[in-house]
Scaffold this motif. Structure first.
Motif, PDB file in Angstrom:
ATOM      1  N   ASP A 157       0.811  -1.230   0.000  1.00  0.00           N
ATOM      2  CA  ASP A 157       0.000   0.000   0.000  1.00  0.00           C
ATOM      3  C   ASP A 157       0.837   1.269   0.000  1.00  0.00           C
ATOM      4  O   ASP A 157       0.450   2.286   0.582  1.00  0.00           O
ATOM      5  CB  ASP A 157      -0.975   0.009   1.201  1.00  0.00           C
ATOM      6  CG  ASP A 157      -1.892  -1.192   1.190  1.00  0.00           C
ATOM      7  OD1 ASP A 157      -2.231  -1.664   0.095  1.00  0.00           O
ATOM      8  OD2 ASP A 157      -2.274  -1.652   2.282  1.00  0.00           O
ATOM      9  N   GLY A 180      -4.570  -4.262  -3.901  1.00  0.00           N
ATOM     10  CA  GLY A 180      -5.545  -3.221  -4.216  1.00  0.00           C
ATOM     11  C   GLY A 180      -4.744  -1.998  -4.604  1.00  0.00           C
ATOM     12  O   GLY A 180      -4.160  -1.349  -3.741  1.00  0.00           O
ATOM     13  N   ARG A 211      -5.657   0.489   8.409  1.00  0.00           N
ATOM     14  CA  ARG A 211      -4.235   0.114   8.364  1.00  0.00           C
ATOM     15  C   ARG A 211      -3.549   0.583   9.643  1.00  0.00           C
ATOM     16  O   ARG A 211      -3.871   1.658  10.159  1.00  0.00           O
ATOM     17  CB  ARG A 211      -3.560   0.748   7.152  1.00  0.00           C
ATOM     18  CG  ARG A 211      -4.088   0.219   5.837  1.00  0.00           C
ATOM     19  CD  ARG A 211      -3.475   0.976   4.651  1.00  0.00           C
ATOM     20  NE  ARG A 211      -4.012   0.509   3.382  1.00  0.00           N
ATOM     21  CZ  ARG A 211      -4.118   1.269   2.291  1.00  0.00           C
ATOM     22  NH1 ARG A 211      -3.727   2.523   2.310  1.00  0.00           N
ATOM     23  NH2 ARG A 211      -4.616   0.756   1.181  1.00  0.00           N
TER      24      ARG A 211
END
Ligand code: GDP
Ligand code: IMO
Ligand code: MG
Length: 423
Positions: free
Chosen positions: A13, A40, A303
Motif C-alpha cells: 500500500d 488493491g 491500516r
C-alpha cells in the motif's frame, strides 16, 4: 527503452498503483508478476477512482499492453468483475490484456480454506482471497493452471482429483460442507469461454518485445516485507514481491532487467498481524490514519500506522537492489510539528547491525528515533521539488541518506498532477 521493476519497499500500500499509472505513459507494456486479488492498487484520474486487484495499473493508459504473468494467481470472478468494471468506464481491454498460460487459478476451495484457517489460532490477517492455499497447491504440484482450461478433459480430471482431497479435508478435518464438483467444473468451463482470447505464451511475448526494443514496467504487488522469503515471516504473503520475483513471475531473465524502482511511503503502514516496531498506537497513529485515509483498498480494514522506518527501508533497498525511489504521501505529514524517523533498532541494549526478520527479535526490538522538525504547511499544491518548504527537503534528505536510496519522484497527493521528479 528499459525494463524496470517497480517494487513496494515496505508492507504494501505504498502507492504503487498511482506511480505505475504515472510511469506507464512512457512504457509499452506493464506486467504483474506475483500475488493476486489480495492487491488493491488505487489510481485516481480526475474525479474517477479505480482500484485494480489483478489487472496491471497501466490499463488506464490507452495503448499500453497489460500482462498478467505466470507468478500471479488468478481468481476468475475477480478478473471478470474487473474487466466488466473497466468496460463500464469505457476502458476496453481486448487486444491489450494478456494472461500467461502458466498462471495458477484460485479455486473456490482456496478461498474457503483461507477463511477457515483465519478463523483458527494461527491468524495472519490475510485478505481472504485464497492466496496462501493456492500457492500451497502450486508448490505441491497439484495446482490448476490457466493452460488447463484449454483442455476440457484435463480440466475435469484435475478438478475432480483436487475436489476429492479438499472435500475430505473440509468434511473430516474442518467439519464443513463438501463442495459440489459439477458446479465448479461448469463454472470454470464458463470462465474459459470468457478468457480464452487473453491467454498467451507470455515469456515468448515479453522476450520478443525486449528484442524489439520495447519498454516494460514490471508491477509488483504487496511489498518487500511481505515477501515469503525476505519478509516478516510468518506474517507475510505467499509469494515473492521482491524484485527477484519479477524474473520468475514473468520469464524475463535477470540480465534483461535494467533498473529497480522502489515505492516508499513517507511513513509506515501495515495491514494484518505481525511485528511493526515503529507502530503508533496513540493520537499520532490515529492522525496518520485519518489524514492518510489509511484503510485497505481491498478489504477496507484500518491500516496500522507508524513513523518512517529507515532501518527497514534500508534492508528493503538491499534485498531489492533499489537505487531510486518514489516517495509517496509526503503531504500526509504536513500537519505534524515534529516527525520521527527510526534509524535503527536496539535489542537488549545493543544496536543491531542488520535488520531482523524473525518474529521473536522483531517483536522485541526498540526503535531508535531521530526527531525532525515538521513543516506545518500544506504541500499538496507543490508541483516541483523547488516548491517544497526547506524542512520538507531536510526530511527527504535525511530519510534518503539513512535508508541509502536516491529520491527520484515525490508524490504529494493521490492525483496524477500531484507528482514531480526531483531533477
Ligand atoms: P498500492 O497498493 O501500493 O497501490 O497502494 P493503495 O492504493 O492500496 O494505497 C495508497 C492510497 O494512497 C490510495 O488511496 C492512493 O490514492 C493514495 N495515494 C497515493 N499517493 C498519494 C499521495 O502522495 N498522497 C496522498 N494523500 N494519497 C496518496
Ligand atoms: P498491495 O499490492 C498490504 C497482507 C495481508 C496479510 C498478509 C497475508 O495493495 O500493496 P494474503 O491475503 O496475501 O495471504 O495476506 O499480507 N497483504 C497486503 N497488505 N497491501 C497488499 O497489497 C497486501 N496483500 C496482502 O493484510 O497481512
Ligand atoms: Mg494496496
Amino acid at each position: 527503452m528499459s525494463v524496470t521493476v517497480l517494487v513496494g519497499g515496505q508492507w504494501g500500500d505504498e502507492g504503487k498503483g498511482k506511480i505505475v499509472d504515472i510511469l506507464s505513459e512512457n512504457y509499452d507494456i506493464v506486467t504483474r508478476y506475483q500475488g493476486g486479488a489480495n492487491a488493491g492498487h488505487t489510481v485516481e484520474i480526475g474525479n474517477s477512482k479505480y482500484i485494480l486487484h489483478l489487472i496491471p495499473s497501466g490499463i488506464l493508459r490507452e495503448g499500453v499492453v497489460c500482462i498478467i504473468g505466470n507468478g500471479v494467481v488468478i481468481d476468475p470472478t475477480a478478473l471478470l468483475d474487473e474487466i466488466a468494471l473497466l468496460e463500464k468506464n469505457n476502458i476496453n481491454v481486448d487486444g491489450r490484456l494478456f494472461i500467461s498460460h502458466n498462471a495458477h487459478l484460485i479455486m473456490p476451495y482456496h478461498k474457503l480454506l483461507d477463511s477457515i484457517q483465519e478463523s483458527g489460532d494461527n491468524k495472519i490477517g490475510t485478505t481472504g482471497r485464497g492466496i496462501g492455499p493456492c500457492y500451497i497447491d502450486k508448490y505441491a504440484r497439484k495446482g490448476i493452471k490457466i493452460v488447463d482450461l484449454l483442455n476440457r478433459k484435463t480440466l475435469e480430471e484435475k478438478i475432480r482429483k483436487n475436489l476429492e482431497e479438499k472435500n475430505n479435508l473440509l468434511k473430516k478435518v474442518y467439519e464443513k460442507e463438501e463442495l459440489n464438483v459439477e458446479e465448479i467444473i461448469h463454472q470454470y468451463l464458463e470462465f474459459d469461454k470468457k478468457i480464452d482470447k487473453y491467454i498467451k505464451d507470455i515469456p515468448a511475448y515479453l522476450n520478443n518485445a525486449i528484442a524489439q526494443g520495447k519498454s516494460i514496467l514490471l508491477e509488483g504487488a504487496q511489498g518487500a516485507l511481505l515477501d515469503v522469503d525476505h519478509g516478516t515471516y510468518p506474517f507475510v504473503t505467499s509469494s515473492s514481491p521482491t524484485s527477484g520475483g519479477a524474473c520468475t513471475g514473468t520469464g524475463i531473465p535477470p540480465n534483461k532487467i535494467d533498473n529497480v524502482l522502489g515505492i516508499v511511503k513517507a511513513y509506515t503502514t501495515r495491514v494484518g498481524y505481525g511485528p511493526f516496531p515503529t507502530e503508533l498506537l496513540d493520537d499520532d497513529g490515529n492522525k496518520l490514519r485519518k489524514i492518510g485515509v489509511e484503510y485497505g483498498a481491498t478489504t477496507g480494514r484500518p491500516r496500522r500506522c507508524g513513523w518512517f522506518d529507515a532501518f527497514l527501508v534500508n534492508y528493503s533497498v538491499m534485498i531489492n537492489g533499489i537505487e531510486e525511489v518514489a516517495i509517496t504521501k509526503l503531504d500526509v505529514l504536513s500537519d505534524f510539528s515534529e516527525i520521527k524517523v527510526c534509524t535503527g533498532y536496539k535489542l537488549n541494549g545493543n544496536i543491531l547491525k542488520s535488520f531482523p526478520t524473525d518474529f521473536e527479535r522483531l517483536q522485541t526490538v526498540t526503535p531508535v528515533y531521530e526527531t525532525l522538525k515538521g513543516w506545518n504547511k500544506d504541500i499538496s499544491n507543490c508541483r516541483a521539488f523547488a516548491d517544497l518548504p526547506s524542512q520538507t527537503k531536510e526530511y527527504l534528505d535525511f530519510i534518503s541518506k539513512e535508508a541509502g536510496m536516491k529520491i527520484k519522484i515525490v508524490s504529494v497527493g493521490p492525483k496524477r498532477d500531484q507528482t514531480f521528479f526531483t531533477n
